[in-house]
Design a protein around this motif. Structure first.
Motif, PDB file in Angstrom:
ATOM      1  N   TYR A 144      -7.775  -8.726 -12.600  1.00 47.80           N
ATOM      2  CA  TYR A 144      -7.476  -9.978 -11.920  1.00 47.80           C
ATOM      3  C   TYR A 144      -8.277 -10.042 -10.631  1.00 47.80           C
ATOM      4  CZ  TYR A 144      -3.616  -9.796 -15.160  1.00 47.80           C
ATOM      5  OH  TYR A 144      -2.871  -9.708 -16.286  1.00 47.80           O
ATOM      6  N   PRO A 145      -8.569 -11.241 -10.142  1.00 48.73           N
ATOM      7  CA  PRO A 145      -9.374 -11.347  -8.918  1.00 48.73           C
ATOM      8  C   PRO A 145      -8.651 -10.786  -7.701  1.00 48.73           C
ATOM      9  CG  PRO A 145      -8.583 -13.502  -9.613  1.00 48.73           C
ATOM     10  CD  PRO A 145      -8.210 -12.536 -10.689  1.00 48.73           C
ATOM     11  N   ARG A 146      -9.438 -10.374  -6.715  1.00 53.23           N
ATOM     12  CA  ARG A 146      -8.869  -9.850  -5.473  1.00 53.23           C
ATOM     13  C   ARG A 146      -8.160 -10.961  -4.709  1.00 53.23           C
ATOM     14  NH1 ARG A 146      -9.909  -5.320  -2.783  1.00 53.23           N
ATOM     15  NH2 ARG A 146      -9.875  -6.384  -0.790  1.00 53.23           N
ATOM     16  N   LEU A 147      -7.077 -10.596  -4.064  1.00 55.87           N
ATOM     17  CA  LEU A 147      -6.373 -11.545  -3.208  1.00 55.87           C
ATOM     18  C   LEU A 147      -7.129 -11.686  -1.894  1.00 55.87           C
ATOM     19  CD1 LEU A 147      -2.678 -10.465  -3.688  1.00 55.87           C
ATOM     20  CD2 LEU A 147      -3.759 -12.505  -4.548  1.00 55.87           C
ATOM     21  N   PRO A 148      -7.230 -12.885  -1.369  1.00 59.22           N
ATOM     22  CA  PRO A 148      -7.911 -13.046  -0.082  1.00 59.22           C
ATOM     23  C   PRO A 148      -7.128 -12.354   1.029  1.00 59.22           C
ATOM     24  CG  PRO A 148      -7.191 -15.165  -0.944  1.00 59.22           C
ATOM     25  CD  PRO A 148      -6.830 -14.141  -1.939  1.00 59.22           C
ATOM     26  N   GLY A 149      -7.826 -11.555   1.803  1.00 55.41           N
ATOM     27  CA  GLY A 149      -7.199 -10.837   2.906  1.00 55.41           C
ATOM     28  C   GLY A 149      -6.342  -9.669   2.471  1.00 55.41           C
ATOM     29  N   ALA A 150      -6.535  -9.176   1.241  1.00 55.05           N
ATOM     30  CA  ALA A 150      -5.689  -8.095   0.728  1.00 55.05           C
ATOM     31  C   ALA A 150      -5.988  -6.779   1.444  1.00 55.05           C
ATOM     32  CB  ALA A 150      -5.899  -7.928  -0.768  1.00 55.05           C
ATOM     33  N   GLN A 151      -5.015  -5.916   1.441  1.00 60.94           N
ATOM     34  CA  GLN A 151      -5.016  -4.610   2.097  1.00 60.94           C
ATOM     35  C   GLN A 151      -5.241  -4.756   3.592  1.00 60.94           C
ATOM     36  OE1 GLN A 151      -7.667  -1.975   0.131  1.00 60.94           O
ATOM     37  NE2 GLN A 151      -6.841  -2.430  -1.872  1.00 60.94           N
ATOM     38  N   SER A 152      -4.351  -5.509   4.199  1.00 63.76           N
ATOM     39  CA  SER A 152      -4.442  -5.778   5.625  1.00 63.76           C
ATOM     40  C   SER A 152      -3.180  -5.279   6.312  1.00 63.76           C
ATOM     41  CB  SER A 152      -4.624  -7.277   5.868  1.00 63.76           C
ATOM     42  OG  SER A 152      -4.543  -7.566   7.234  1.00 63.76           O
ATOM     43  N   LEU A 153      -3.319  -4.234   7.095  1.00 65.54           N
ATOM     44  CA  LEU A 153      -2.186  -3.697   7.837  1.00 65.54           C
ATOM     45  C   LEU A 153      -1.721  -4.698   8.895  1.00 65.54           C
ATOM     46  CD1 LEU A 153      -0.299  -1.321   8.456  1.00 65.54           C
ATOM     47  CD2 LEU A 153      -2.031  -0.514  10.078  1.00 65.54           C
ATOM     48  N   ARG A 154      -2.666  -5.391   9.512  1.00 68.20           N
ATOM     49  CA  ARG A 154      -2.329  -6.387  10.529  1.00 68.20           C
ATOM     50  C   ARG A 154      -1.482  -7.498   9.928  1.00 68.20           C
ATOM     51  NH1 ARG A 154      -5.708 -10.934  12.111  1.00 68.20           N
ATOM     52  NH2 ARG A 154      -4.779 -11.853  13.940  1.00 68.20           N
ATOM     53  N   TRP A 155      -1.849  -7.985   8.738  1.00 67.41           N
ATOM     54  CA  TRP A 155      -1.098  -9.049   8.088  1.00 67.41           C
ATOM     55  C   TRP A 155       0.305  -8.569   7.725  1.00 67.41           C
ATOM     56  CZ3 TRP A 155       1.277 -10.104   3.444  1.00 67.41           C
ATOM     57  CH2 TRP A 155       1.567 -11.436   3.205  1.00 67.41           C
ATOM     58  N   CYS A 156       0.414  -7.343   7.214  1.00 66.13           N
ATOM     59  CA  CYS A 156       1.732  -6.800   6.848  1.00 66.13           C
ATOM     60  C   CYS A 156       2.628  -6.654   8.075  1.00 66.13           C
ATOM     61  CB  CYS A 156       1.565  -5.464   6.144  1.00 66.13           C
ATOM     62  SG  CYS A 156       0.830  -5.593   4.515  1.00 66.13           S
ATOM     63  N   LEU A 157       2.051  -6.229   9.200  1.00 72.80           N
ATOM     64  CA  LEU A 157       2.840  -6.123  10.431  1.00 72.80           C
ATOM     65  C   LEU A 157       3.274  -7.502  10.930  1.00 72.80           C
ATOM     66  CD1 LEU A 157       0.915  -3.301  12.310  1.00 72.80           C
ATOM     67  CD2 LEU A 157       3.138  -3.152  11.172  1.00 72.80           C
ATOM     68  N   GLN A 158       2.413  -8.510  10.784  1.00 74.13           N
ATOM     69  CA  GLN A 158       2.800  -9.873  11.157  1.00 74.13           C
ATOM     70  C   GLN A 158       3.948 -10.365  10.283  1.00 74.13           C
ATOM     71  OE1 GLN A 158      -0.773 -12.126  10.723  1.00 74.13           O
ATOM     72  NE2 GLN A 158      -1.390 -11.854  12.861  1.00 74.13           N
ATOM     73  N   LEU A 159       3.875 -10.051   9.009  1.00 73.27           N
ATOM     74  CA  LEU A 159       4.922 -10.476   8.089  1.00 73.27           C
ATOM     75  C   LEU A 159       6.260  -9.823   8.421  1.00 73.27           C
ATOM     76  CD1 LEU A 159       5.432 -12.184   5.565  1.00 73.27           C
ATOM     77  CD2 LEU A 159       4.886 -10.176   4.217  1.00 73.27           C
ATOM     78  N   VAL A 160       6.240  -8.526   8.672  1.00 72.93           N
ATOM     79  CA  VAL A 160       7.483  -7.821   9.039  1.00 72.93           C
ATOM     80  C   VAL A 160       7.999  -8.328  10.381  1.00 72.93           C
ATOM     81  CG1 VAL A 160       8.428  -5.569   9.608  1.00 72.93           C
ATOM     82  CG2 VAL A 160       6.966  -5.811   7.628  1.00 72.93           C
ATOM     83  N   GLY A 161       7.092  -8.565  11.338  1.00 70.25           N
ATOM     84  CA  GLY A 161       7.500  -9.096  12.637  1.00 70.25           C
ATOM     85  C   GLY A 161       8.094 -10.486  12.525  1.00 70.25           C
TER      86      GLY A 161
END
Length: 164
Positions: A144-161
């Motif tokens: 399947y195609p790659r997700l845009p912005g995938a494997q982003s620690l910064r994005w995951c921290l923003q989501l948890v925050g």
């Protein structure tokens, strides 16, 4: 469930498992979640249910119109903003805002208990954190195609925050 069927059709090896997931998700939505929405509608608009069958049909059709309208608009938004899917998912995690606004408008307090908020937030965080935080997901570009912005620690921290 449509997403599961499309993913299953794109790979011969995943078709059986994805079609079963789609079937179970369809059954869950059609049997349990639709009934739950109708119970909520009957509780919120009890005067319409006491006026007769025509009023009930009008209320249920209006509910389905809003539901499927939101589904189509959301699907078009995701399709047109596929390059910014990480931002769209981040914005869609603001699902608490309508409940808070509705509680303020109704003047009710303490409708969201801490246990409910914690469990719903944890369950809603699992899939985005897996898709954008795990280095070995199904969307690596091989099948399947790659997700845009995938494997982003910064994005995951923003989501948890955002959920905290």
């Amino acid at each position: 469930s449509f997403l599961h069927l499309c993913l299953g059709l794109s790979s011969q090896y995943l078709f059986n498992s994805m079609s079963m997931v789609a079937l179970f998700k369809f059954l869950l939505c059609s049997l349990l979640e639709a009934r739950y929405l109708l119970i909520i509608l009957r509780h919120r608009r009890h005067e319409a249910f006491s006026e007769g069958w025509e009023s009930v049909r009008r209320e249920v059709s209006w509910l389905y119109t809003r539901f499927y309208g939101a589904l189509v608009v959301g699907s078009l938004m995701v399709y047109n903003c596929l390059a910014y899917l990480d931002v769209v998912v981040l914005v869609l995690q603001l699902y608490w805002v309508p409940q808070i606004a509705f509680d303020a408008w109704q003047g009710s307090r303490n409708t969201l208990t801490p246990t409910f908020i914690t469990s719903i937030s944890a369950s809603r965080l699992m899939l985005p954190l897996y898709l954008w935080g795990c280095p070995k997901t199904i969307f690596t570009g091989e099948i399947y195609p790659r997700l845009p912005g995938a494997q982003s620690l910064r994005w995951c921290l923003q989501l948890v925050g955002l959920q905290a």
